[in-house]
Design an enzyme around this catalytic site. Structure first.
Site, PDB file in Angstrom:
ATOM      1  N   GLY A 230       0.592  -1.076   0.112  1.00  0.00           N
ATOM      2  CA  GLY A 230      -0.081  -0.128  -0.154  1.00  0.00           C
ATOM      3  C   GLY A 230       1.042   1.358  -0.029  1.00  0.00           C
ATOM      4  O   GLY A 230       1.995   1.016  -0.717  1.00  0.00           O
TER       5      GLY A 230
ATOM      6  N   ARG B  29       1.627  -4.172  12.626  1.00  0.00           N
ATOM      7  CA  ARG B  29       1.016  -4.181  13.172  1.00  0.00           C
ATOM      8  C   ARG B  29       1.318  -5.924  14.143  1.00  0.00           C
ATOM      9  O   ARG B  29       1.516  -6.739  13.483  1.00  0.00           O
ATOM     10  CB  ARG B  29      -0.338  -4.645  13.797  1.00  0.00           C
ATOM     11  CG  ARG B  29      -1.658  -2.718  13.545  1.00  0.00           C
ATOM     12  CD  ARG B  29      -1.809  -2.232  14.811  1.00  0.00           C
ATOM     13  NE  ARG B  29      -2.166  -0.960  14.616  1.00  0.00           N
ATOM     14  CZ  ARG B  29      -1.817  -0.218  14.004  1.00  0.00           C
ATOM     15  NH1 ARG B  29      -0.611   0.074  13.616  1.00  0.00           N
ATOM     16  NH2 ARG B  29      -2.956   1.183  13.995  1.00  0.00           N
TER      17      ARG B  29
ATOM     18  N   GLU C 124       0.579  -4.650  23.483  1.00  0.00           N
ATOM     19  CA  GLU C 124       1.823  -3.008  23.868  1.00  0.00           C
ATOM     20  C   GLU C 124       1.250  -2.601  24.337  1.00  0.00           C
ATOM     21  O   GLU C 124      -0.285  -2.920  25.655  1.00  0.00           O
ATOM     22  CB  GLU C 124       1.436  -2.239  22.045  1.00  0.00           C
ATOM     23  CG  GLU C 124       2.130  -2.705  20.744  1.00  0.00           C
ATOM     24  CD  GLU C 124       2.334  -2.124  19.940  1.00  0.00           C
ATOM     25  OE1 GLU C 124       1.944  -0.994  20.101  1.00  0.00           O
ATOM     26  OE2 GLU C 124       2.823  -2.036  19.085  1.00  0.00           O
TER      27      GLU C 124
ATOM     28  N   HIS D  47       7.129   0.976  18.800  1.00  0.00           N
ATOM     29  CA  HIS D  47       5.420   2.412  17.770  1.00  0.00           C
ATOM     30  C   HIS D  47       6.071   3.445  17.320  1.00  0.00           C
ATOM     31  O   HIS D  47       5.083   4.099  18.214  1.00  0.00           O
ATOM     32  CB  HIS D  47       4.992   1.326  19.257  1.00  0.00           C
ATOM     33  CG  HIS D  47       3.145   1.639  17.782  1.00  0.00           C
ATOM     34  ND1 HIS D  47       2.537   0.991  18.332  1.00  0.00           N
ATOM     35  CD2 HIS D  47       3.028   2.344  16.707  1.00  0.00           C
ATOM     36  CE1 HIS D  47       1.236   1.469  16.917  1.00  0.00           C
ATOM     37  NE2 HIS D  47       2.116   2.471  16.401  1.00  0.00           N
ATOM     38  N   VAL D  48       7.324   3.892  16.642  1.00  0.00           N
ATOM     39  CA  VAL D  48       7.313   4.843  17.049  1.00  0.00           C
ATOM     40  C   VAL D  48       7.251   4.788  15.164  1.00  0.00           C
ATOM     41  O   VAL D  48       7.961   6.338  14.496  1.00  0.00           O
ATOM     42  CB  VAL D  48       9.249   5.228  17.736  1.00  0.00           C
ATOM     43  CG1 VAL D  48       8.840   5.102  18.832  1.00  0.00           C
ATOM     44  CG2 VAL D  48      10.162   4.316  16.649  1.00  0.00           C
TER      45      VAL D  48
HETATM   46  C1  8YV Z   1      -0.067   5.769  15.965  1.00  0.00           C
HETATM   47  C2  8YV Z   1      -0.679   4.329  14.097  1.00  0.00           C
HETATM   48  O1  8YV Z   1      -1.588   5.861  15.303  1.00  0.00           O
HETATM   49  O2  8YV Z   1      -1.306   5.712  12.795  1.00  0.00           O
HETATM   50  C3  8YV Z   1      -0.992   4.299  13.273  1.00  0.00           C
HETATM   51  O3  8YV Z   1      -1.551   2.968  12.761  1.00  0.00           O
HETATM   52  O4  8YV Z   1      -0.251   3.070  14.790  1.00  0.00           O
HETATM   53  C4  8YV Z   1       0.230   5.016  14.522  1.00  0.00           C
HETATM   54  O5  8YV Z   1       0.704   6.373  14.144  1.00  0.00           O
HETATM   55  C5  8YV Z   1       0.235   6.121  16.488  1.00  0.00           C
HETATM   56  O6  8YV Z   1       0.857   5.857  18.059  1.00  0.00           O
HETATM   57  C6  8YV Z   1      -0.704   7.947  17.227  1.00  0.00           C
HETATM   58  O7  8YV Z   1      -2.022   7.131  17.646  1.00  0.00           O
END
Ligand code: 8YV
Length: 306
Positions: free
Chosen positions: A147, A226, A255, A273-274
């Site tokens: 994607g 994810r 998480e 998760h950055v």
């Molecule tokens: C989170 C993310 O949204 O966009 C996504 O799917 O996993 C991240 O960008 C961000 O941590 C804010 O909730």
């Protein structure tokens, strides 16, 4: 608001709407009972989703403005059934997330995190050179889910001299990268398996012991999508037993809890998760959250519906 968004945009929201911050309430259940009839919009985030039960509890809900591109923790089906609009924040986070994907590739292949620890802990002076890493030029990357983010990773990988191919539900029109209809075949043909697909019932534990075995002893798994797309237990097993070479993980099954077995391994690089966590991108995401809500309540329109 189910969870926090950056301050400047939260303040902007506050000028337009009356905000209830559910995650800060002493007793969220009680707070919800008090305000449930007043709520017309909800802001959700990656760690504070919207269940079908919550949607049911809010009789006047019209819109859920989700802070993030992945909206697997929002019950979109329940929302749609009720005619509640759901929006997300695509595009603005594509580049930063792809950068983290390549950063993890570099970190694992070139042992960048190990090297940092080696210098800081004085091991360099004591033991001499760090064991050698592996080069990227000529390696093969298989992208699972080509994607927006997958394509941005592909571009970067090509600049490093990496050959790209991909797997997904179907071959993409207008895309020149080779397509593999089978995930195991893609894993077998890849040195790097890059996960960039959405999480849903079809992708739950898509990366299992079989796929990891196909990726093989020299293979590296990178997950910037994810955690639940990967069977974490199978991955730990594969990493501990040399079934795969290593992994770079920005996301985890549960998480912020990360299995201690993963933390003990030195052939993995872990991030909290950055993917989208830069000041610029988080501001742009939050602005989309605000703009979708504002536009909806002013003109019954939204910018980025899911
Ligand atoms: C989170 C993310 O949204 O966009 C996504 O799917 O996993 C991240 O960008 C961000 O941590 C804010 O909730």
């Amino acid at each position: 608001m189910m969870g926090p968004i950056p301050l400047a945009q939260a303040e902007e929201l506050e000028k337009i709407f009356h905000i209830h911050r559910l995650w800060q309430a002493q007793d969220p259940e009680k707070k919800l009972k008090e305000v449930r009839n007043d709520i017309t919009g909800v802001v959700s985030t990656a760690w504070f989703g919207v269940s079908g039960k919550l949607i049911k509890a809010l009789p006047n809900l019209e819109i859920i403005s989700h802070f993030g591109v992945g909206y697997d923790n929002v019950d979109v089906l329940a929302a749609k059934k009720r005619g509640v609009i759901v929006t997300n924040t695509p595009d603005v986070l594509t580049d930063d997330t792809a950068d983290v994907g390549m950063g993890l590739v570099l970190a694992v292949f070139r042992r960048l995190v190990e090297g940092d620890i080696y210098v800081r802990s004085g091991q360099w002076a004591k033991k001499g050179a760090l064991p050698m890493g592996r080069g990227l030029r000529g390696k093969k990357m298989g992208i699972v889910g080509l994607g927006r983010i997958g394509q941005a990773v592909a571009k970067r990988a090509q600049a490093f001299g990496i050959e790209v191919s991909y797997h997904g539900p179907k071959k993409k029109k207008g895309v020149a990268y080779p397509f593999h209809a089978g995930l195991e075949a893609l894993a077998k043909a890849s040195d790097i398996l890059m996960i960039t697909c959405p999480y849903n019932a079809d992708t739950h534990h898509l990366i299992n012991a079989k796929v990891l075995k196909a990726l093989g002893k020299q293979g590296v798994l990178i997950n910037i999508a994810r955690g639940k797309i990967v069977d974490e237990k199978a991955l730990i097993d594969a990493l501990e037993n040399g079934v795969v070479y290593g992994a770079g993980l920005d996301v985890f099954e549960n998480e912020p809890d990360v299995p201690s077995a993963l933390c003990r391994l030195d052939n993995v690089v872990l991030q909290p998760h950055v993917g989208s966590a830069t000041a610029e991108t988080r501001a742009a995401m939050a602005q989309l959250v605000v703009d979708n809500l504002r536009l909806y309540f002013e003109k019954a329109e939204v910018l980025t519906p899911v």
